[in-house]
Design a protein around this motif. Structure first.
Motif, mmCIF file in Angstrom:
data_model
loop_
_atom_site.group_PDB
_atom_site.id
_atom_site.type_symbol
_atom_site.label_atom_id
_atom_site.label_comp_id
_atom_site.label_asym_id
_atom_site.label_seq_id
_atom_site.Cartn_x
_atom_site.Cartn_y
_atom_site.Cartn_z
ATOM 1 N N GLY A 168 -11.700 0.149 14.025
ATOM 2 C CA GLY A 168 -12.149 -1.225 13.910
ATOM 3 C C GLY A 168 -13.466 -1.506 14.606
ATOM 4 O O GLY A 168 -13.820 -2.668 14.820
ATOM 5 N N THR A 169 -14.201 -0.453 14.928
ATOM 6 C CA THR A 169 -15.448 -0.597 15.683
ATOM 7 C C THR A 169 -16.656 -0.505 14.764
ATOM 8 O O THR A 169 -16.737 0.381 13.908
ATOM 9 N N VAL A 170 -17.610 -1.416 14.959
ATOM 10 C CA VAL A 170 -18.890 -1.353 14.262
ATOM 11 C C VAL A 170 -19.897 -0.706 15.208
ATOM 12 O O VAL A 170 -20.101 -1.200 16.315
ATOM 13 N N PRO A 171 -20.519 0.398 14.814
ATOM 14 C CA PRO A 171 -21.481 1.043 15.711
ATOM 15 C C PRO A 171 -22.673 0.141 15.997
ATOM 16 O O PRO A 171 -23.073 -0.666 15.156
ATOM 17 N N GLU A 172 -23.233 0.306 17.183
ATOM 18 C CA GLU A 172 -24.364 -0.531 17.599
ATOM 19 C C GLU A 172 -25.526 -0.407 16.633
ATOM 20 O O GLU A 172 -26.226 -1.391 16.357
ATOM 21 N N SER A 173 -25.730 0.795 16.087
ATOM 22 C CA SER A 173 -26.855 0.990 15.158
ATOM 23 C C SER A 173 -26.685 0.141 13.902
ATOM 24 O O SER A 173 -27.664 -0.385 13.354
ATOM 25 N N ALA A 174 -25.441 -0.012 13.408
ATOM 26 C CA ALA A 174 -25.194 -0.816 12.220
ATOM 27 C C ALA A 174 -25.396 -2.294 12.510
ATOM 28 O O ALA A 174 -25.939 -3.041 11.677
ATOM 29 N N ILE A 175 -24.954 -2.734 13.675
ATOM 30 C CA ILE A 175 -25.176 -4.129 14.081
ATOM 31 C C ILE A 175 -26.672 -4.418 14.120
ATOM 32 O O ILE A 175 -27.147 -5.429 13.586
ATOM 33 N N ARG A 176 -27.417 -3.533 14.729
ATOM 34 C CA ARG A 176 -28.869 -3.714 14.849
ATOM 35 C C ARG A 176 -29.531 -3.734 13.473
ATOM 36 O O ARG A 176 -30.398 -4.563 13.189
ATOM 37 N N ALA A 177 -29.104 -2.825 12.597
ATOM 38 C CA ALA A 177 -29.682 -2.755 11.257
ATOM 39 C C ALA A 177 -29.443 -4.038 10.472
ATOM 40 O O ALA A 177 -30.352 -4.555 9.816
ATOM 41 N N CYS A 178 -28.215 -4.550 10.527
ATOM 42 C CA CYS A 178 -27.890 -5.774 9.791
ATOM 43 C C CYS A 178 -28.689 -6.962 10.310
ATOM 44 O O CYS A 178 -29.230 -7.758 9.528
ATOM 45 N N LYS A 179 -28.770 -7.092 11.604
ATOM 46 C CA LYS A 179 -29.500 -8.225 12.183
ATOM 47 C C LYS A 179 -30.988 -8.131 11.860
ATOM 48 O O LYS A 179 -31.625 -9.147 11.519
ATOM 49 N N GLN A 180 -31.557 -6.944 11.933
ATOM 50 C CA GLN A 180 -32.972 -6.772 11.624
ATOM 51 C C GLN A 180 -33.251 -7.038 10.155
ATOM 52 O O GLN A 180 -34.270 -7.657 9.804
ATOM 53 N N TYR A 223 -34.662 2.661 2.712
ATOM 54 C CA TYR A 223 -35.003 1.726 1.638
ATOM 55 C C TYR A 223 -35.825 0.533 2.117
ATOM 56 O O TYR A 223 -35.965 -0.459 1.395
ATOM 57 N N GLY A 224 -36.386 0.633 3.311
ATOM 58 C CA GLY A 224 -37.358 -0.340 3.768
ATOM 59 C C GLY A 224 -36.824 -1.694 4.153
ATOM 60 O O GLY A 224 -37.577 -2.668 4.259
ATOM 61 N N LEU A 225 -35.499 -1.790 4.384
ATOM 62 C CA LEU A 225 -34.921 -3.067 4.825
ATOM 63 C C LEU A 225 -35.289 -3.348 6.264
ATOM 64 O O LEU A 225 -35.382 -4.524 6.679
ATOM 65 N N ILE A 226 -35.459 -2.291 7.038
ATOM 66 C CA ILE A 226 -35.847 -2.398 8.440
ATOM 67 C C ILE A 226 -36.877 -1.312 8.744
ATOM 68 O O ILE A 226 -37.106 -0.423 7.936
ATOM 69 N N ALA A 227 -37.494 -1.404 9.901
ATOM 70 C CA ALA A 227 -38.428 -0.373 10.373
ATOM 71 C C ALA A 227 -38.029 0.039 11.771
ATOM 72 O O ALA A 227 -37.412 -0.721 12.524
ATOM 73 N N GLU A 228 -38.345 1.281 12.122
ATOM 74 C CA GLU A 228 -38.014 1.751 13.468
ATOM 75 C C GLU A 228 -38.873 1.058 14.509
ATOM 76 O O GLU A 228 -39.995 0.647 14.247
#
Length: 294
Positions: A31-43, A289-294
């Motif tokens: 039931g855990t969302v990884p921090e990287s996925a949270i960051r990606a969605c918010k960005q 796919y360019g939704l976010i950038a590093e």
């Protein structure tokens, strides 16, 4: 649930509509969302893209910890329930006659199951003990398992309603059943023409576990309805998932992304195969796919 408090407009021509599966894609077995996925969605949302949960789960299974990441809507119950911002587009339900047939059949054959509705999730008689054993282990004889259960129980266990003596519910949009002695194909044949019977996407439920949904309902149909509602083109869509109930949406959307441990059938139709949850698959695909950038 504050997903609508940050509602976006329908977006610009360059913005994308991203449809995200939950189990096995956004959320792991615990039931855990990884921090990287949270960051990606918010960005991605900060960059003007619209993000939709697109899941086999029903609305009561979308916990605040998921909503709080920030989403523009929900396609739930495998496409049976659609919500954009604050507006519910529709909620398709199973007939009461078919619910009675299913409940009687599962109880007769000792199959553990739960009914999904927007009013709640209703567990069969022995489901709670079965789920505890599958998720946490033998809590009676294993101190480690007992400690995990007592100190960090899986949120799904608390979402279910137990002890209902009357399971002939009138607002059912989907049913999930766990693996049993009865083969999946036998269950599928029993409900031919009455339910869409799919293999379940939750690994711990067993390979012969499954879902019963309203016939003709799947994620791609719901996505098409969202596009009509928003007056947007399928050319602007991206979908990411890992299970068989994601097959139609990966085929329908302009870009279909399969997780690294997705079903083989999904990888065949995907435009791209990303990493697993542990490998930050969602984050890596958003970068590609360019939704976010590093």
């Amino acid at each position: 649930m504050n997903h609508a408090e940050d509602a976006r407009s329908t977006g610009t021509a360059s913005s994308k509509l991203v449809f995200i599966d939950i189990d096995g894609t956004l959320v792991d077995d615990y039931g855990t969302v990884p921090e990287s996925a949270i960051r990606a969605c918010k960005q991605a949302r900060a960059n003007g893209h619209r993000l939709y949960l697109c899941t086999g789960r029903s609305k009561p299974e979308i916990y605040d910890a998921i909503w709080d990441i920030g989403f523009d809507g929900l396609i739930g119950a495998g496409g049976g329930y659609v919500e954009c911002d604050t507006e519910t587009l529709y909620h398709k339900q199973v007939s009461e006659e078919d619910v009675r047939h299913m409940v009687d059949f599962f109880e007769q054959h000792g199959i553990d199951f739960y009914l999904e509705s927007n009013a709640g999730l209703y567990a069969s008689r022995n489901l709670r003990d079965r789920l505890i054993a599958l998720i946490h282990g033998d809590i009676l004889n294993d101190p480690g398992a007992r400690d995990r259960f007592e100190n960090s129980p899986h949120p799904f266990l608390g979402a279910l309603t137990y002890g209902e003596t009357h399971l002939y519910k009138s607002d059912v949009n989907k049913v999930c059943f766990l693996e049993s002695d009865l083969p999946f194909d036998v269950i599928k044949t029993e409900f031919e023409g009455k339910f869409e019977v799919l293999q379940c996407t939750v690994p711990i439920f067993g390979k012969d576990s499954g879902e019963l949904a309203v016939p003709g309902v799947h994620k791609a149909v719901a996505i098409a309805d969202v596009l009509v509602h928003l007056n947007r083109s399928v050319a602007d869509t991206i979908a990411i998932g890992d299970g068989l109930n994601d097959l139609e949406m990966l085929q329908y959307c302009a870009v279909g992304i399969a997780m690294g441990d997705a079903r083989a059938e999904l990888k065949v139709v995907a435009d791209h195969v990303t990493g697993t949850i542990a490998e930050d698959g969602l984050y890596r695909s958003f970068l590609k796919y360019g939704l976010i950038a590093e």
